[in-house]
Design an enzyme around this catalytic site. Structure first.
Site, mmCIF file in Angstrom:
data_model
loop_
_atom_site.group_PDB
_atom_site.id
_atom_site.type_symbol
_atom_site.label_atom_id
_atom_site.label_comp_id
_atom_site.label_asym_id
_atom_site.label_seq_id
_atom_site.Cartn_x
_atom_site.Cartn_y
_atom_site.Cartn_z
ATOM 1 N N HIS A 1 -7.884 13.348 -38.358
ATOM 2 C CA HIS A 1 -6.576 13.246 -37.671
ATOM 3 C C HIS A 1 -5.523 14.050 -38.489
ATOM 4 O O HIS A 1 -5.363 13.680 -39.768
ATOM 5 C CB HIS A 1 -6.097 12.001 -37.256
ATOM 6 C CG HIS A 1 -5.163 11.703 -36.266
ATOM 7 N ND1 HIS A 1 -3.737 11.852 -36.651
ATOM 8 C CD2 HIS A 1 -4.825 11.771 -34.945
ATOM 9 C CE1 HIS A 1 -2.936 11.951 -35.400
ATOM 10 N NE2 HIS A 1 -3.705 11.641 -34.649
ATOM 11 N N LEU B 1 -4.627 1.779 -44.458
ATOM 12 C CA LEU B 1 -3.383 2.348 -45.202
ATOM 13 C C LEU B 1 -2.380 2.603 -44.285
ATOM 14 O O LEU B 1 -2.576 3.646 -43.368
ATOM 15 C CB LEU B 1 -3.836 3.578 -45.929
ATOM 16 C CG LEU B 1 -3.298 4.269 -46.903
ATOM 17 C CD1 LEU B 1 -2.706 3.279 -48.056
ATOM 18 C CD2 LEU B 1 -3.714 5.474 -47.857
HETATM 19 C C1 LIG Z 1 -1.432 7.904 -45.573
HETATM 20 C C2 LIG Z 1 0.041 7.661 -45.931
HETATM 21 C C3 LIG Z 1 0.119 5.946 -46.296
HETATM 22 C C4 LIG Z 1 0.518 8.475 -47.237
HETATM 23 O O1 LIG Z 1 1.796 8.308 -47.263
HETATM 24 P P1 LIG Z 1 2.952 9.402 -47.941
HETATM 25 O O2 LIG Z 1 2.869 10.292 -46.665
HETATM 26 O O3 LIG Z 1 4.270 8.924 -48.114
HETATM 27 O O4 LIG Z 1 2.426 10.067 -49.091
HETATM 28 P P2 LIG Z 1 2.927 10.381 -50.417
HETATM 29 O O5 LIG Z 1 2.628 9.216 -51.453
HETATM 30 O O6 LIG Z 1 4.173 11.096 -50.359
HETATM 31 O O7 LIG Z 1 1.647 11.445 -50.965
HETATM 32 C C5 LIG Z 1 0.352 11.272 -51.254
HETATM 33 C C6 LIG Z 1 -0.350 12.679 -51.436
HETATM 34 O O8 LIG Z 1 -0.436 13.102 -50.349
HETATM 35 C C7 LIG Z 1 -0.219 14.332 -50.139
HETATM 36 N N1 LIG Z 1 0.194 14.875 -48.779
HETATM 37 C C8 LIG Z 1 1.149 14.412 -48.128
HETATM 38 N N2 LIG Z 1 1.068 14.999 -46.856
HETATM 39 C C9 LIG Z 1 0.297 15.758 -46.826
HETATM 40 C C10 LIG Z 1 -0.479 16.453 -45.588
HETATM 41 N N3 LIG Z 1 0.285 16.628 -44.661
HETATM 42 N N4 LIG Z 1 -1.195 17.322 -46.032
HETATM 43 C C11 LIG Z 1 -2.051 17.289 -47.359
HETATM 44 N N5 LIG Z 1 -1.687 16.527 -48.280
HETATM 45 C C12 LIG Z 1 -0.438 15.806 -48.218
HETATM 46 C C13 LIG Z 1 1.055 14.499 -51.169
HETATM 47 O O9 LIG Z 1 1.136 15.899 -51.667
HETATM 48 C C14 LIG Z 1 0.207 13.574 -52.441
HETATM 49 O O10 LIG Z 1 -0.709 13.931 -53.191
HETATM 50 P P3 LIG Z 1 -0.204 14.582 -54.458
HETATM 51 O O11 LIG Z 1 0.032 13.590 -55.238
HETATM 52 O O12 LIG Z 1 -1.796 15.385 -54.973
HETATM 53 O O13 LIG Z 1 0.803 15.719 -54.189
HETATM 54 C C15 LIG Z 1 1.119 7.896 -44.791
HETATM 55 O O14 LIG Z 1 1.034 9.158 -44.673
HETATM 56 C C16 LIG Z 1 0.714 7.234 -43.677
HETATM 57 O O15 LIG Z 1 0.861 5.942 -43.405
HETATM 58 N N6 LIG Z 1 0.117 7.765 -42.755
HETATM 59 C C17 LIG Z 1 -0.191 7.517 -41.276
HETATM 60 C C18 LIG Z 1 -1.274 6.498 -41.056
HETATM 61 C C19 LIG Z 1 -2.701 7.112 -41.557
HETATM 62 O O16 LIG Z 1 -3.008 7.939 -41.178
HETATM 63 N N7 LIG Z 1 -3.170 6.488 -42.785
HETATM 64 C C20 LIG Z 1 -4.482 6.725 -43.195
HETATM 65 C C21 LIG Z 1 -5.646 5.970 -42.497
HETATM 66 S S1 LIG Z 1 -7.155 6.427 -43.111
HETATM 67 C C22 LIG Z 1 -7.552 5.008 -43.908
HETATM 68 O O17 LIG Z 1 -6.739 4.037 -44.000
HETATM 69 C C23 LIG Z 1 -8.639 5.039 -44.686
HETATM 70 C C24 LIG Z 1 -8.155 5.833 -46.012
HETATM 71 C C25 LIG Z 1 -7.920 4.998 -47.238
HETATM 72 O O18 LIG Z 1 -7.520 3.602 -47.057
HETATM 73 O O19 LIG Z 1 -7.474 5.163 -48.317
#
Ligand SMILES: CC(C)(COP(=O)(O)OP(=O)(O)OC[C@H]1O[C@@H](n2cnc3c(N)ncnc32)[C@H](O)[C@@H]1OP(=O)(O)O)[C@@H](O)C(=O)NCCC(=O)NCCSC(=O)CCC(=O)O
Length: 338
Positions: free
Chosen positions: A231, A127
């Site tokens: 992480h 993701l």
């Molecule tokens: C994971 C994503 C795609 C999420 O995108 P966004 O940050 O735009 O998220 P969003 O849609 O705005 O918010 C999604 C939900 O997460 C919450 N949220 C956002 N930031 C947060 C934080 N720091 N701590 C806790 N919760 C948090 C929001 O409130 C929302 O939940 P509410 O609706 O409850 O408010 C991104 O952060 C990203 O690309 N991150 C870097 C790569 C990564 O770490 N990917 C995951 C790898 S792990 C993996 O791939 C396996 C897991 C899987 O595939 O699902």
């Protein structure tokens, strides 16, 4: 701006590679390597092309596209059955409680045991949303669209599903868990192992991994404190998994100690609540905010929109979502409340 998820194809290699370079390492399913990513896309093309039902070892890749510019801004993956080609190893955190009558003392020792318990499960992973698009709900669209995809192709997925979250990585790009556990048996730094892993897969880790349980008390403090901890950039992903009824049940990644979360597939919230219906009208003005999806396999697409489900089960959607998905009356659409 309108975004749509769709099946990935070979032309998506460059944008996937550009995003893979932004992950900062340790992101197994999205290696910054054109050959590895190209192989992934080829494997996904085979999975999208198979039309029979039934679970076998396959992998689907979806991408998030800005429908105005055509740019790919995010991606996610689905694996239908892990551990088929090679064993799927995890560490399981167990407790051994012992009592000494003479000392009148009870001692609990935590151990990491190498297991293949999760073999045969499906997996969601890979993701990634471009940093410039974050915090606006698109991460949720990416993650939850996969669950609609599963609901729409349920016979292709197992009854248990898992997700692995990346573990703690320090400022130097090292992994305290790797340094304290596996690294001692490999003669490689985490960065070297991570690079080798991205290019050649993680079989070498399973081959050389110590097979006996490891007592947690004997690990360094930094290695101990990384067990089952995601992480920091994975916190949003973890939160989304928890909201979908996934739970951390003591399984951790043998490589970086990150948590492996699991759920019964049919209990995943967005799968359990997904409904399908025939499209009635495509000019809905006020409705319930929802995720909408349509199309089979390589023709799958999904987006945010509004829905109204009539008593007869037909569904009306707003015109923008209908345009984004190319829906007209009589088509089948799947949806879940936003
Ligand atoms: C994971 C994503 C795609 C999420 O995108 P966004 O940050 O735009 O998220 P969003 O849609 O705005 O918010 C999604 C939900 O997460 C919450 N949220 C956002 N930031 C947060 C934080 N720091 N701590 C806790 N919760 C948090 C929001 O409130 C929302 O939940 P509410 O609706 O409850 O408010 C991104 O952060 C990203 O690309 N991150 C870097 C790569 C990564 O770490 N990917 C995951 C790898 S792990 C993996 O791939 C396996 C897991 C899987 O595939 O699902």
């Amino acid at each position: 701006m309108t975004f749509r998820l769709r099946a990935a194809h070979s032309d998506d290699l460059e944008p996937l590679y550009e995003m893979a370079k932004l992950t900062g390492g340790g992101f197994t399913n999205l290696p910054p390597d054109r050959t590895a990513l190209g192989a992934k896309l080829a494997r996904a093309a085979t999975a999208f092309a198979r039309t029979e039902d039934g679970v076998c070892d396959e992998q689907f890749v979806l991408v998030l596209e800005n429908t105005e510019t055509g740019e790919v801004r995010g991606t996610c993956q689905l694996f239908t059955q892990v551990g088929q080609q090679w064993p799927f190893y995890s560490y399981r955190l167990n407790t051994l409680t012992q009592h000494s009558q003479e000392l009148d003392r009870t001692v609990r020792a935590e151990m990491l045991s190498l297991v293949t318990d999760l073999e045969g499960s499906s997996e969601v992973g890979g993701l990634f949303l471009h940093p410039n698009e974050r915090a606006g709900g698109l991460g949720l669209l990416l993650a939850r669209s996969r669950y609609l995809f599963i609901a729409m192709h349920r016979a292709r997925f197992a009854d248990r599903i898992l997700a692995e979250l990346r573990g703690i990585i320090d400022e130097r790009g090292g992994s305290p868990f790797w340094d304290g556990v596996a690294g001692r048996f490999f003669g490689m730094t985490f960065q070297e192992a991570d690079y080798f892993n991205a290019i050649n897969g993680n079989q070498f880790i399973a081959d050389l991994m110590p097979k006996h349980p490891v007592y947690v008390a004997m690990l360094s403090k930094t290695a101990r404190s990384a067990i089952g901890v995601p992480h920091p950039s994975g916190r949003a992903a973890m939160r989304m998994l928890e909201n979908e009824n996934f739970a951390a049940e003591g399984y951790v990644d043998i490589f970086d100690g990150g948590p492996t979360m699991t759920a019964k597939t049919d209990r995943v919230k967005s799968i359990a609540e997904a409904v399908s219906g025939t499209v009635d009208r495509v000019d809905l003005e006020k409705g319930e905010r929802a995720l909408l999806a349509t199309g089979q396999l390589s023709n799958f697409r999904s987006c945010y929109g509004a829905r109204h489900i009539s008593e007869d089960g037909t569904i009306s959607v707003n015109s923008q979502a209908a345009d984004t998905l190319g829906l007209s009356a009589g088509d089948t659409v799947w949806s879940v409340s936003r």
